[in-house]
Motif scaffolding. Structure first.
Motif, PDB file in Angstrom:
ATOM      1  N   LYS A 100      14.725   5.435 -32.218  1.00 47.13           N
ATOM      2  CA  LYS A 100      13.653   4.583 -32.761  1.00 47.13           C
ATOM      3  C   LYS A 100      12.677   4.207 -31.649  1.00 47.13           C
ATOM      4  O   LYS A 100      11.460   4.283 -31.815  1.00 47.13           O
ATOM      5  CB  LYS A 100      14.247   3.339 -33.398  1.00 47.13           C
ATOM      6  N   ASP A 101      13.217   3.806 -30.490  1.00 49.71           N
ATOM      7  CA  ASP A 101      12.374   3.451 -29.349  1.00 49.71           C
ATOM      8  C   ASP A 101      11.570   4.654 -28.859  1.00 49.71           C
ATOM      9  O   ASP A 101      10.415   4.502 -28.447  1.00 49.71           O
ATOM     10  CB  ASP A 101      13.223   2.894 -28.209  1.00 49.71           C
ATOM     11  N   LEU A 102      12.178   5.824 -28.903  1.00 49.42           N
ATOM     12  CA  LEU A 102      11.497   7.050 -28.487  1.00 49.42           C
ATOM     13  C   LEU A 102      10.292   7.329 -29.386  1.00 49.42           C
ATOM     14  O   LEU A 102       9.202   7.645 -28.907  1.00 49.42           O
ATOM     15  CB  LEU A 102      12.473   8.228 -28.522  1.00 49.42           C
ATOM     16  N   ALA A 103      10.482   7.171 -30.698  1.00 48.55           N
ATOM     17  CA  ALA A 103       9.373   7.392 -31.643  1.00 48.55           C
ATOM     18  C   ALA A 103       8.265   6.355 -31.447  1.00 48.55           C
ATOM     19  O   ALA A 103       7.077   6.695 -31.456  1.00 48.55           O
ATOM     20  CB  ALA A 103       9.898   7.354 -33.074  1.00 48.55           C
ATOM     21  N   ALA A 104       8.655   5.104 -31.259  1.00 46.57           N
ATOM     22  CA  ALA A 104       7.664   4.042 -31.048  1.00 46.57           C
ATOM     23  C   ALA A 104       6.893   4.261 -29.753  1.00 46.57           C
ATOM     24  O   ALA A 104       5.676   4.060 -29.696  1.00 46.57           O
ATOM     25  CB  ALA A 104       8.348   2.682 -31.037  1.00 46.57           C
ATOM     26  N   ASN A 105       7.587   4.700 -28.712  1.00 45.49           N
ATOM     27  CA  ASN A 105       6.938   4.968 -27.435  1.00 45.49           C
ATOM     28  C   ASN A 105       5.973   6.144 -27.553  1.00 45.49           C
ATOM     29  O   ASN A 105       4.910   6.145 -26.932  1.00 45.49           O
ATOM     30  CB  ASN A 105       7.979   5.226 -26.343  1.00 45.49           C
ATOM     31  N   GLN A 106       6.321   7.138 -28.342  1.00 45.36           N
ATOM     32  CA  GLN A 106       5.430   8.279 -28.549  1.00 45.36           C
ATOM     33  C   GLN A 106       4.142   7.848 -29.249  1.00 45.36           C
ATOM     34  O   GLN A 106       3.047   8.281 -28.882  1.00 45.36           O
ATOM     35  CB  GLN A 106       6.127   9.368 -29.377  1.00 45.36           C
ATOM     36  N   ILE A 107       4.259   6.972 -30.237  1.00 40.73           N
ATOM     37  CA  ILE A 107       3.074   6.454 -30.931  1.00 40.73           C
ATOM     38  C   ILE A 107       2.209   5.639 -29.966  1.00 40.73           C
ATOM     39  O   ILE A 107       0.977   5.763 -29.947  1.00 40.73           O
ATOM     40  CB  ILE A 107       3.493   5.616 -32.156  1.00 40.73           C
ATOM     41  N   TYR A 108       2.847   4.806 -29.150  1.00 38.34           N
ATOM     42  CA  TYR A 108       2.136   4.008 -28.149  1.00 38.34           C
ATOM     43  C   TYR A 108       1.403   4.912 -27.159  1.00 38.34           C
ATOM     44  O   TYR A 108       0.221   4.701 -26.865  1.00 38.34           O
ATOM     45  CB  TYR A 108       3.139   3.099 -27.429  1.00 38.34           C
ATOM     46  N   TYR A 109       2.091   5.939 -26.663  1.00 35.34           N
ATOM     47  CA  TYR A 109       1.499   6.879 -25.714  1.00 35.34           C
ATOM     48  C   TYR A 109       0.293   7.589 -26.344  1.00 35.34           C
ATOM     49  O   TYR A 109      -0.759   7.721 -25.713  1.00 35.34           O
ATOM     50  CB  TYR A 109       2.553   7.900 -25.274  1.00 35.34           C
ATOM     51  N   ASN A 110       0.439   8.039 -27.582  1.00 35.31           N
ATOM     52  CA  ASN A 110      -0.659   8.727 -28.255  1.00 35.31           C
ATOM     53  C   ASN A 110      -1.860   7.804 -28.425  1.00 35.31           C
ATOM     54  O   ASN A 110      -3.012   8.250 -28.281  1.00 35.31           O
ATOM     55  CB  ASN A 110      -0.212   9.274 -29.614  1.00 35.31           C
ATOM     56  N   ALA A 111      -1.625   6.537 -28.741  1.00 37.84           N
ATOM     57  CA  ALA A 111      -2.722   5.585 -28.904  1.00 37.84           C
ATOM     58  C   ALA A 111      -3.453   5.357 -27.578  1.00 37.84           C
ATOM     59  O   ALA A 111      -4.687   5.319 -27.538  1.00 37.84           O
ATOM     60  CB  ALA A 111      -2.190   4.267 -29.451  1.00 37.84           C
ATOM     61  N   VAL A 112      -2.699   5.227 -26.497  1.00 37.04           N
ATOM     62  CA  VAL A 112      -3.314   4.991 -25.187  1.00 37.04           C
ATOM     63  C   VAL A 112      -4.104   6.221 -24.735  1.00 37.04           C
ATOM     64  O   VAL A 112      -5.238   6.091 -24.258  1.00 37.04           O
ATOM     65  CB  VAL A 112      -2.249   4.601 -24.133  1.00 37.04           C
ATOM     66  N   THR A 113      -3.527   7.408 -24.888  1.00 33.00           N
ATOM     67  CA  THR A 113      -4.249   8.616 -24.474  1.00 33.00           C
ATOM     68  C   THR A 113      -5.481   8.853 -25.341  1.00 33.00           C
ATOM     69  O   THR A 113      -6.503   9.331 -24.850  1.00 33.00           O
ATOM     70  CB  THR A 113      -3.348   9.863 -24.507  1.00 33.00           C
ATOM     71  N   ASP A 114      -5.407   8.492 -26.621  1.00 35.68           N
ATOM     72  CA  ASP A 114      -6.568   8.605 -27.499  1.00 35.68           C
ATOM     73  C   ASP A 114      -7.680   7.666 -27.039  1.00 35.68           C
ATOM     74  O   ASP A 114      -8.853   8.040 -27.008  1.00 35.68           O
ATOM     75  CB  ASP A 114      -6.161   8.289 -28.943  1.00 35.68           C
ATOM     76  N   ARG A 115      -7.313   6.456 -26.658  1.00 35.11           N
ATOM     77  CA  ARG A 115      -8.303   5.486 -26.163  1.00 35.11           C
ATOM     78  C   ARG A 115      -8.905   5.965 -24.844  1.00 35.11           C
ATOM     79  O   ARG A 115     -10.112   5.843 -24.616  1.00 35.11           O
ATOM     80  CB  ARG A 115      -7.636   4.120 -25.987  1.00 35.11           C
ATOM     81  N   LEU A 116      -8.080   6.508 -23.969  1.00 38.79           N
ATOM     82  CA  LEU A 116      -8.552   7.021 -22.692  1.00 38.79           C
ATOM     83  C   LEU A 116      -9.503   8.201 -22.903  1.00 38.79           C
ATOM     84  O   LEU A 116     -10.550   8.293 -22.260  1.00 38.79           O
ATOM     85  CB  LEU A 116      -7.367   7.442 -21.822  1.00 38.79           C
ATOM     86  N   SER A 117      -9.158   9.067 -23.819  1.00 42.12           N
ATOM     87  CA  SER A 117     -10.026  10.194 -24.156  1.00 42.12           C
ATOM     88  C   SER A 117     -11.372   9.702 -24.680  1.00 42.12           C
ATOM     89  O   SER A 117     -12.427  10.250 -24.336  1.00 42.12           O
ATOM     90  CB  SER A 117      -9.336  11.084 -25.188  1.00 42.12           C
ATOM     91  N   GLY A 118     -11.346   8.667 -25.504  1.00 39.23           N
ATOM     92  CA  GLY A 118     -12.585   8.093 -26.023  1.00 39.23           C
ATOM     93  C   GLY A 118     -13.458   7.526 -24.925  1.00 39.23           C
ATOM     94  O   GLY A 118     -14.693   7.655 -24.965  1.00 39.23           O
ATOM     95  N   LYS A 119     -12.835   6.893 -23.933  1.00 42.21           N
ATOM     96  CA  LYS A 119     -13.611   6.359 -22.806  1.00 42.21           C
ATOM     97  C   LYS A 119     -14.281   7.482 -22.018  1.00 42.21           C
ATOM     98  O   LYS A 119     -15.442   7.369 -21.635  1.00 42.21           O
ATOM     99  CB  LYS A 119     -12.717   5.540 -21.876  1.00 42.21           C
ATOM    100  N   PHE A 120     -13.542   8.575 -21.795  1.00 38.64           N
ATOM    101  CA  PHE A 120     -14.124   9.705 -21.076  1.00 38.64           C
ATOM    102  C   PHE A 120     -15.232  10.377 -21.886  1.00 38.64           C
ATOM    103  O   PHE A 120     -16.240  10.811 -21.337  1.00 38.64           O
ATOM    104  CB  PHE A 120     -13.050  10.724 -20.689  1.00 38.64           C
ATOM    105  N   GLN A 121     -15.070  10.449 -23.202  1.00 35.78           N
ATOM    106  CA  GLN A 121     -16.120  11.015 -24.045  1.00 35.78           C
ATOM    107  C   GLN A 121     -17.372  10.141 -24.015  1.00 35.78           C
ATOM    108  O   GLN A 121     -18.493  10.664 -24.021  1.00 35.78           O
ATOM    109  CB  GLN A 121     -15.617  11.190 -25.477  1.00 35.78           C
ATOM    110  N   SER A 122     -17.191   8.839 -23.958  1.00 33.00           N
ATOM    111  CA  SER A 122     -18.336   7.932 -23.842  1.00 33.00           C
ATOM    112  C   SER A 122     -19.075   8.165 -22.526  1.00 33.00           C
ATOM    113  O   SER A 122     -20.304   8.183 -22.493  1.00 33.00           O
ATOM    114  CB  SER A 122     -17.889   6.478 -23.923  1.00 33.00           C
ATOM    115  N   LEU A 123     -18.314   8.343 -21.451  1.00 37.44           N
ATOM    116  CA  LEU A 123     -18.939   8.616 -20.160  1.00 37.44           C
ATOM    117  C   LEU A 123     -19.692   9.947 -20.186  1.00 37.44           C
ATOM    118  O   LEU A 123     -20.801  10.057 -19.649  1.00 37.44           O
ATOM    119  CB  LEU A 123     -17.887   8.636 -19.051  1.00 37.44           C
ATOM    120  N   GLN A 124     -19.092  10.962 -20.809  1.00 33.34           N
ATOM    121  CA  GLN A 124     -19.770  12.250 -20.930  1.00 33.34           C
ATOM    122  C   GLN A 124     -21.062  12.109 -21.714  1.00 33.34           C
ATOM    123  O   GLN A 124     -22.077  12.708 -21.358  1.00 33.34           O
ATOM    124  CB  GLN A 124     -18.867  13.269 -21.639  1.00 33.34           C
TER     125      GLN A 124
END
Length: 131
Positions: A100-124
């Motif tokens: 359960k913790d593994l699945a929750a951590n995967q969702i958290y990781y995906n959300a953070v990387t998605d936000r980081l990707s959005g920040k880089f796209q904004s800079l681009q």
């Protein structure tokens, strides 16, 4: 003046937390049959405290005043669960909880990387002139 806001640093700290959590969960699952192995977990309060301290800005009017910035990197604290026993061999790993913790951590990781990707796209977008 900083070129970027503290958002990148906060996202980096969030990724470091997710990485530490992934390692701890993997170790727990790998040792689920090891006799007398005690499950570990990442202390959420310490990582939140570090994140909060890194995001606070302080204005010091005197050099004797405390700073809110903590020195060094924000390393997640790993805590061993003691006095807990799920198996007859002294092992305290609950595989269902770990999954359960593994699945929750995967969702958290995906959300953070998605936000980081959005920040880089904004800079681009800014670098290209909005095209």
């Amino acid at each position: 003046m900083e070129l970027f806001s503290n958002t990148f640093q906060s996202l980096e700290n969030a990724l470091n937390y997710s990485n530490a959590k992934q390692k701890v969960i993997s170790q727990n699952i790998a040792n689920s049959d090891t006799p007398n192995y005690k499950a570990k977990e990442v202390d959420k309060t310490q990582s939140f405290k570090g994140e909060l301290e890194s995001s606070l800005e302080s204005y010091r009017t005197d050099e004797r005043h405390f700073t809110f910035k903590s020195e060094g990197s924000h390393v997640s604290h790993i805590v061993t669960q003691k006095n807990v026993r799920y198996n007859n061999n002294g092992n305290s790993v609950d595989v269902d909880k770990e999954m359960k913790d593994l699945a929750a951590n995967q969702i958290y990781y995906n959300a953070v990387t998605d936000r980081l990707s959005g920040k880089f796209q904004s800079l681009q977008n800014v670098i290209r002139g909005g095209k």
